[in-house]
Motif scaffolding. Structure first.
Motif, PDB file in Angstrom:
ATOM      1  N   SER A  54       0.868  -1.177   0.000  1.00  0.00           N
ATOM      2  CA  SER A  54       0.000   0.000   0.000  1.00  0.00           C
ATOM      3  C   SER A  54       0.904   1.225   0.000  1.00  0.00           C
ATOM      4  CB  SER A  54      -0.860   0.014   1.257  1.00  0.00           C
ATOM      5  OG  SER A  54      -1.595  -1.168   1.345  1.00  0.00           O
ATOM      6  N   GLY A  55       0.296   2.379   0.123  1.00  0.00           N
ATOM      7  CA  GLY A  55       1.095   3.584   0.321  1.00  0.00           C
ATOM      8  C   GLY A  55       1.121   4.547  -0.844  1.00  0.00           C
ATOM      9  N   SER A  56       0.440   4.219  -1.950  1.00  0.00           N
ATOM     10  CA  SER A  56       0.524   5.135  -3.104  1.00  0.00           C
ATOM     11  C   SER A  56      -0.156   6.472  -2.790  1.00  0.00           C
ATOM     12  CB  SER A  56      -0.091   4.504  -4.350  1.00  0.00           C
ATOM     13  OG  SER A  56      -1.482   4.355  -4.207  1.00  0.00           O
ATOM     14  N   ILE A  57      -1.332   6.390  -2.169  1.00  0.00           N
ATOM     15  CA  ILE A  57      -2.044   7.639  -1.877  1.00  0.00           C
ATOM     16  C   ILE A  57      -1.277   8.429  -0.809  1.00  0.00           C
ATOM     17  CG2 ILE A  57      -4.218   8.651  -1.021  1.00  0.00           C
ATOM     18  CD1 ILE A  57      -5.676   6.348  -2.428  1.00  0.00           C
ATOM     19  N   ASN A 138       0.160  -3.534  -6.274  1.00  0.00           N
ATOM     20  CA  ASN A 138      -0.790  -2.639  -5.604  1.00  0.00           C
ATOM     21  C   ASN A 138      -2.059  -2.613  -6.457  1.00  0.00           C
ATOM     22  OD1 ASN A 138      -1.935  -0.816  -3.806  1.00  0.00           O
ATOM     23  ND2 ASN A 138      -0.505   0.845  -4.235  1.00  0.00           N
ATOM     24  N   ASP A 141      -4.941   2.088  -8.299  1.00  0.00           N
ATOM     25  CA  ASP A 141      -5.816   3.119  -7.714  1.00  0.00           C
ATOM     26  C   ASP A 141      -6.063   4.299  -8.643  1.00  0.00           C
ATOM     27  OD1 ASP A 141      -6.253   1.975  -5.105  1.00  0.00           O
ATOM     28  OD2 ASP A 141      -4.169   2.418  -4.656  1.00  0.00           O
ATOM     29  N   ASN A 153      -5.941  -3.766   0.401  1.00  0.00           N
ATOM     30  CA  ASN A 153      -4.842  -4.644  -0.006  1.00  0.00           C
ATOM     31  C   ASN A 153      -4.751  -5.946   0.793  1.00  0.00           C
ATOM     32  OD1 ASN A 153      -4.114  -3.091  -2.117  1.00  0.00           O
ATOM     33  ND2 ASN A 153      -2.237  -2.269  -1.206  1.00  0.00           N
ATOM     34  N   THR A 215      -6.611   0.986   4.824  1.00  0.00           N
ATOM     35  CA  THR A 215      -8.026   0.797   4.568  1.00  0.00           C
ATOM     36  C   THR A 215      -8.554  -0.379   5.390  1.00  0.00           C
ATOM     37  OG1 THR A 215      -7.472   1.422   2.327  1.00  0.00           O
ATOM     38  CG2 THR A 215      -9.689   0.612   2.685  1.00  0.00           C
TER      39      THR A 215
HETATM   40  N1  GLU Z   1      -4.022   0.797  -2.566  1.00  0.00           N
HETATM   41  C1  GLU Z   1      -3.982   1.755  -1.518  1.00  0.00           C
HETATM   42  C2  GLU Z   1      -2.706   2.573  -1.569  1.00  0.00           C
HETATM   43  O1  GLU Z   1      -1.700   2.134  -2.035  1.00  0.00           O
HETATM   44  C3  GLU Z   1      -4.032   1.133  -0.139  1.00  0.00           C
HETATM   45  C4  GLU Z   1      -5.120   0.188   0.138  1.00  0.00           C
HETATM   46  C5  GLU Z   1      -4.952  -0.417   1.531  1.00  0.00           C
HETATM   47  O2  GLU Z   1      -4.197   0.123   2.343  1.00  0.00           O
HETATM   48  O3  GLU Z   1      -5.560  -1.430   1.811  1.00  0.00           O
HETATM   49  O4  GLU Z   1      -2.667   3.702  -1.117  1.00  0.00           O
END
Ligand code: GLU
Length: 379
Positions: A54-57, A138, A141, A153, A215
């Protein structure tokens, strides 16, 4: 009851935003370094690794110096696009320190629900692993609106376990594992080391908790355990904040909560795909007699027991079978389209040819292509 680690070769590691970010929600390179260091040791110990990160946002928020997550979908998608690139750059730089190559794979729910796409995904993942490269996965998103989203995730990683045939899913979180009660509220909450089966008692223990940035709360982790264990694979939740927690899963510390999957598959491959990964394209409503025939006697679904059909689907697509109160009782691959079923419902199978001027199947859904939900499982 002990952890069965002898047969484990392929490991899927899912790391949540809270284990990658600092208190301001920005990617913390030290945390990434520490994670990658442990992964490099696991590789040295002979394991093959897939990373779901995770971590893209969060990274996108850091890049744009935002303190709060924006509320609109396009803004979140834009941040994911900005952040995903930075996230991968940090991973590449960090893995390079250990002479490990990595690759980016971005997915949506359709990559699991469409069997052709799933095969494609499986082939790519295997090719990457054969190259000795770590796939970093990932959700896509930047393009994922709700209808095509897996959403979190923990679930994405669990759905990926059968696709790449991982033996163990490690969920790296900011909590030590599953407690008997919510540890933030109850002092006498006890950490469980081992869960034999995800049953109602376990589901109750998981109620309600969630971490700051990710999430998935504990409930999504328990659902992930069910998906993985039903496929005969293991899952473990560990705290990424604790020293060497990933390595201590396998030694005498027995770090985290282990969800046992070594009792074998309770769902065969097709039934597992239908239950967890396929998306239903419509609903077939059946009468009480058909409900009984399906659930108690594991018979095929015939047109005579159908009272209604909802949605638009074609032959070969997955549909929900619901009772007259709309309760889902089964999922299966339909031999007829929704338009055809509207014409033949309520009729005997022997009348199908006269009504449609052809008859390819006696059954609307064959028992072999159907899985009964929440009860007896079909192969
Ligand atoms: N796909 C989202 C992200 O990379 C995170 C989803 C999650 O933390 O479960 O920001």
């Amino acid at each position: 009851m002990s952890r069965n680690i002898e047969d484990i070769k392929r490991i899927m590691i899912k790391v949540g935003s809270s284990s990658l970010c600092n208190l301001h929600g920005q990617i913390d390179k030290e945390k990434v370094l520490y994670l990658v260091l442990q992964i490099s040791k696991l590789i040295k110990n002979g394991y093959s690794i897939v990373l779901v990160s995770s971590g893209s946002i969060a990274a996108g928020m850091g890049m744009m110096k935002l303190e709060k997550k924006p509320s609109t979908i396009p803004e979140k998608q834009a941040l994911a696009a900005i952040g995903q690139a930075q996230l991968m750059q940090i991973y590449e730089e960090t893995f390079q320190l250990f002479h490990i190559k990595c690759a980016q794979v971005l997915l949506n729910h359709d990559d699991f629900s469409d069997r052709k796409r799933m095969m494609n995904l499986s082939n790519t993942m295997n090719a990457l692993m054969n190259y000795g490269v770590i796939p970093i996965v990932n959700e896509n998103d930047a393009l994922a609106v709700d209808e095509i989203k897996v959403g979190d995730n923990d679930t994405l990683a669990a759905l990926l376990v059968p696709v790449v045939n991982s033996d163990l899913l490690i969920l790296v979180s900011d909590i030590d594992g599953l407690y008997t009660k919510n540890p933030k509220e109850y002092e006498d909450a006890q950490l469980l080391k081992y869960v034999e089966t995800v049953d109602d008692k376990i589901i109750q223990m998981a109620g309600g908790s969630s971490s700051q940035f990710g999430t998935g709360g504990m409930m999504t982790k328990i659902n992930a355990a069910k998906i993985v264990n039903d496929y005969g694979k293991n899952m473990v939740i560990v705290n990424g904040e604790k020293e060497d927690s990933l390595l201590h899963i396998f030694d005498e510390y027995e770090e985290g909560t282990w969800f046992n999957g070594s009792h074998g598959k309770s769902l065969k491959a097709k039934a597992h795909w239908m239950t967890y990964r396929s998306t239903s394209k419509g609903k077939i409503v059946v009468d009480v007699g058909a409900c009984k025939a399906l659930c108690e006697h594991r018979r095929s679904l015939l047109a005579s027991g159908i009272v209604n059909v909802e949605g638009h689907f074609i032959m070969g697509q997955v549909v929900d079978v619901v009772d007259i109160d709309q309760k889902a009782i089964a999922k299966g691959i339909s031999n007829y389209s929704s338009d055809e079923i509207k014409l033949i419902m309520g009729h005997n199978s022997s009348d199908i040819e006269e009504i449609l001027h052809y008859k390819d199947y006696d059954e609307v859904i064959h028992a072999n292509n159907m899985v009964i939900l929440g009860g007896k499982k079909n192969g």
